[in-house]
Design a protein around this motif. Sequence first.
Motif, PDB file in Angstrom:
ATOM      1  N   GLU A 195      47.044   9.294  -4.606  1.00 55.29           N
ATOM      2  CA  GLU A 195      45.744   9.492  -4.988  1.00 55.29           C
ATOM      3  C   GLU A 195      45.456   9.070  -6.291  1.00 55.29           C
ATOM      4  O   GLU A 195      46.191   9.361  -7.363  1.00 55.29           O
ATOM      5  N   LEU A 196      44.234   8.649  -6.655  1.00 56.72           N
ATOM      6  CA  LEU A 196      43.834   8.117  -7.936  1.00 56.72           C
ATOM      7  C   LEU A 196      42.469   8.776  -8.358  1.00 56.72           C
ATOM      8  O   LEU A 196      41.533   8.025  -8.104  1.00 56.72           O
ATOM      9  N   PRO A 197      42.328   9.916  -8.606  1.00 52.99           N
ATOM     10  CA  PRO A 197      41.119  10.760  -8.799  1.00 52.99           C
ATOM     11  C   PRO A 197      40.539   9.974  -9.986  1.00 52.99           C
ATOM     12  O   PRO A 197      41.048   9.552 -10.969  1.00 52.99           O
ATOM     13  N   ASN A 198      39.073  10.145  -9.962  1.00 50.19           N
ATOM     14  CA  ASN A 198      38.263   9.483 -10.780  1.00 50.19           C
ATOM     15  C   ASN A 198      37.896  10.456 -12.040  1.00 50.19           C
ATOM     16  O   ASN A 198      37.255  11.541 -11.589  1.00 50.19           O
ATOM     17  N   GLY A 199      38.322  10.290 -13.286  1.00 43.98           N
ATOM     18  CA  GLY A 199      37.972  11.474 -14.188  1.00 43.98           C
ATOM     19  C   GLY A 199      38.840  12.739 -13.950  1.00 43.98           C
ATOM     20  O   GLY A 199      40.006  12.553 -13.572  1.00 43.98           O
ATOM     21  N   VAL A 200      38.238  13.838 -14.163  1.00 46.23           N
ATOM     22  CA  VAL A 200      38.695  15.070 -13.946  1.00 46.23           C
ATOM     23  C   VAL A 200      38.849  15.457 -12.675  1.00 46.23           C
ATOM     24  O   VAL A 200      37.898  15.477 -12.129  1.00 46.23           O
ATOM     25  N   PRO A 201      40.160  15.722 -12.140  1.00 48.96           N
ATOM     26  CA  PRO A 201      40.368  15.887 -10.737  1.00 48.96           C
ATOM     27  C   PRO A 201      39.510  17.168 -10.281  1.00 48.96           C
ATOM     28  O   PRO A 201      39.635  18.161 -10.919  1.00 48.96           O
ATOM     29  N   ASN A 202      38.973  17.084  -9.104  1.00 48.90           N
ATOM     30  CA  ASN A 202      38.275  18.257  -8.706  1.00 48.90           C
ATOM     31  C   ASN A 202      39.353  19.115  -7.739  1.00 48.90           C
ATOM     32  O   ASN A 202      39.351  20.502  -7.721  1.00 48.90           O
ATOM     33  N   ASN A 203      40.079  18.461  -7.146  1.00 51.04           N
ATOM     34  CA  ASN A 203      41.132  18.971  -6.121  1.00 51.04           C
ATOM     35  C   ASN A 203      42.360  19.641  -6.700  1.00 51.04           C
ATOM     36  O   ASN A 203      42.747  19.078  -7.891  1.00 51.04           O
ATOM     37  N   LEU A 204      43.042  20.414  -6.174  1.00 50.13           N
ATOM     38  CA  LEU A 204      43.996  21.190  -6.943  1.00 50.13           C
ATOM     39  C   LEU A 204      45.148  20.413  -6.950  1.00 50.13           C
ATOM     40  O   LEU A 204      45.656  20.338  -8.254  1.00 50.13           O
ATOM     41  N   LEU A 205      45.819  19.679  -6.089  1.00 49.12           N
ATOM     42  CA  LEU A 205      47.123  18.924  -6.551  1.00 49.12           C
ATOM     43  C   LEU A 205      46.905  17.891  -7.578  1.00 49.12           C
ATOM     44  O   LEU A 205      47.925  17.804  -8.649  1.00 49.12           O
ATOM     45  N   VAL A 276      46.642  29.182  -3.318  1.00 49.95           N
ATOM     46  CA  VAL A 276      46.719  28.373  -4.429  1.00 49.95           C
ATOM     47  C   VAL A 276      48.028  28.659  -5.353  1.00 49.95           C
ATOM     48  O   VAL A 276      48.654  27.811  -6.045  1.00 49.95           O
ATOM     49  N   LEU A 277      48.299  29.870  -5.612  1.00 50.12           N
ATOM     50  CA  LEU A 277      49.231  30.267  -6.346  1.00 50.12           C
ATOM     51  C   LEU A 277      50.689  30.102  -5.623  1.00 50.12           C
ATOM     52  O   LEU A 277      51.673  29.610  -6.160  1.00 50.12           O
ATOM     53  N   GLU A 278      50.672  30.099  -4.131  1.00 45.32           N
ATOM     54  CA  GLU A 278      52.043  29.360  -3.663  1.00 45.32           C
ATOM     55  C   GLU A 278      52.255  28.131  -3.959  1.00 45.32           C
ATOM     56  O   GLU A 278      53.388  27.478  -3.915  1.00 45.32           O
ATOM     57  N   ILE A 279      51.352  27.226  -3.742  1.00 45.79           N
ATOM     58  CA  ILE A 279      51.081  25.746  -4.100  1.00 45.79           C
ATOM     59  C   ILE A 279      51.844  25.791  -5.625  1.00 45.79           C
ATOM     60  O   ILE A 279      52.729  25.075  -5.685  1.00 45.79           O
ATOM     61  N   LEU A 280      51.115  26.363  -6.487  1.00 47.69           N
ATOM     62  CA  LEU A 280      51.502  26.273  -7.813  1.00 47.69           C
ATOM     63  C   LEU A 280      53.096  26.855  -8.285  1.00 47.69           C
ATOM     64  O   LEU A 280      53.690  25.882  -8.764  1.00 47.69           O
ATOM     65  N   ARG A 281      53.412  28.030  -7.553  1.00 47.25           N
ATOM     66  CA  ARG A 281      54.871  28.459  -7.749  1.00 47.25           C
ATOM     67  C   ARG A 281      55.716  27.338  -7.193  1.00 47.25           C
ATOM     68  O   ARG A 281      56.856  26.916  -7.813  1.00 47.25           O
ATOM     69  N   THR A 282      55.460  26.815  -5.805  1.00 45.74           N
ATOM     70  CA  THR A 282      56.275  25.903  -5.305  1.00 45.74           C
ATOM     71  C   THR A 282      56.506  24.564  -6.084  1.00 45.74           C
ATOM     72  O   THR A 282      57.669  23.893  -6.065  1.00 45.74           O
ATOM     73  N   PHE A 283      55.427  23.985  -6.423  1.00 46.04           N
ATOM     74  CA  PHE A 283      55.444  22.889  -7.506  1.00 46.04           C
ATOM     75  C   PHE A 283      56.356  23.021  -8.548  1.00 46.04           C
ATOM     76  O   PHE A 283      57.091  22.339  -8.987  1.00 46.04           O
TER      77      PHE A 283
END
Length: 343
Positions: A195-205, A276-283
């Motif tokens: 993924e190549l987000p443009n500028g500040v990413p909107n999406n979580l990951l 969101v917190l599960e994704i963050l902790r797993t990451f």
Amino acid sequence: MARILVTGGTGYIGSHTVVCLMEQGYDVVIVDNLSNSNVEVLDGIEKIVGRRPDFENIDCLDFTNMDRLFDRYTDIEAIIHFAASKAVGESVEKPLLYYRNNIVSLVNLLELMSKHSVHHIVFSSSCTVYGQPDAQHLPVDETAPIQKALSPYGNTKQINEEIIQDTCHANEHIHATILRYFNPIGAHPSAEIGELPNGVPNNLLPFVTQTAAGLREKLRVFGDDYNTPDGSCIRDYIYVLDLAKAHVKAVERMLSGKAEEQVEIFNLGTGRGLSVLEILRTFIKVSGVNVPYEIVGRREGDIEQVWAKPDRANKVLGWKADTPVEDVLLSAWKWEKHLRGIK
Ligand code: UFG
């Protein structure tokens, strides 16, 4: 082997799908105006597959040049239509840009399909069409009610689904597969594309990986007061490569004449909701890198919780999204490190 036209083929989901198609032996021609992608993606694809896809820098809004493209590539048998504007917030600011880009592109393609006798199209739709499903519709299957869109972007997906239904109703030769994606994340394991987000990413990951890489100070978690076990929103995060493979299955099904309905619709998700917190902790656990974060207020327009019932795609397409989320998060981290030159 058949040739597939992939619009938006240098984009995030498009590029992974091109890799999967080419690995299955399909010839691909990508049409992309590079408005939200980079031509170097073609090098990444070539490194992975060992062949370079044909590429045409054309805007799908440009009917004349699209018409000429179909004249040049007379062997196109199916279209996968990814090309679209996709930023929810931007669509609220610039609705007409979204209506023009997303709707006129599809109308052009459908007209050209009739003109050039191309009979199969796969359309990128979104679980956004379900809005916030009632508790009785979670996990959400394809029969859940469509709800009024919360943004012009979401509305373009709904309108495009209707345009496809109406066109197929009027033209028995056109077959369509509508794929409703949940939340795609991750990158090719080679880290050659991602993924190549443009500028500040909107999406979580992308925001998480950029914070881990030191580009952002901290992640803002939008709300911990939702009616979910840990209070943060729940989504169905699907590995982009699993998602890409579903497109190959959808094309195969249509080209082999196995589709039972003229328009088939599939939810593409894992069947598992993560907060969101599960994704963050797993990451943090799998990468071993700390990601500073703070809980802030809710983001306007966010849906509390949605995840897929992917049974139809599992049974009918013979496809399953089964990559463990740990591996998916690591692939996203590997890609971010590759982009930033981090060892
Ligand atoms: N989130 C944060 N902090 C961030 C970014 C996101 O806490 O910096 C949260 C969001 O509040 C949400 C979750 O992470 O709870 C996922 O957010 P994304 O922006 O990654 O994804 P969305 O589910 O909001 O949107 C995605 C696509 C849209 C699509 C929609 C369908 O980006 O294109 O799914 O539901 F319309």
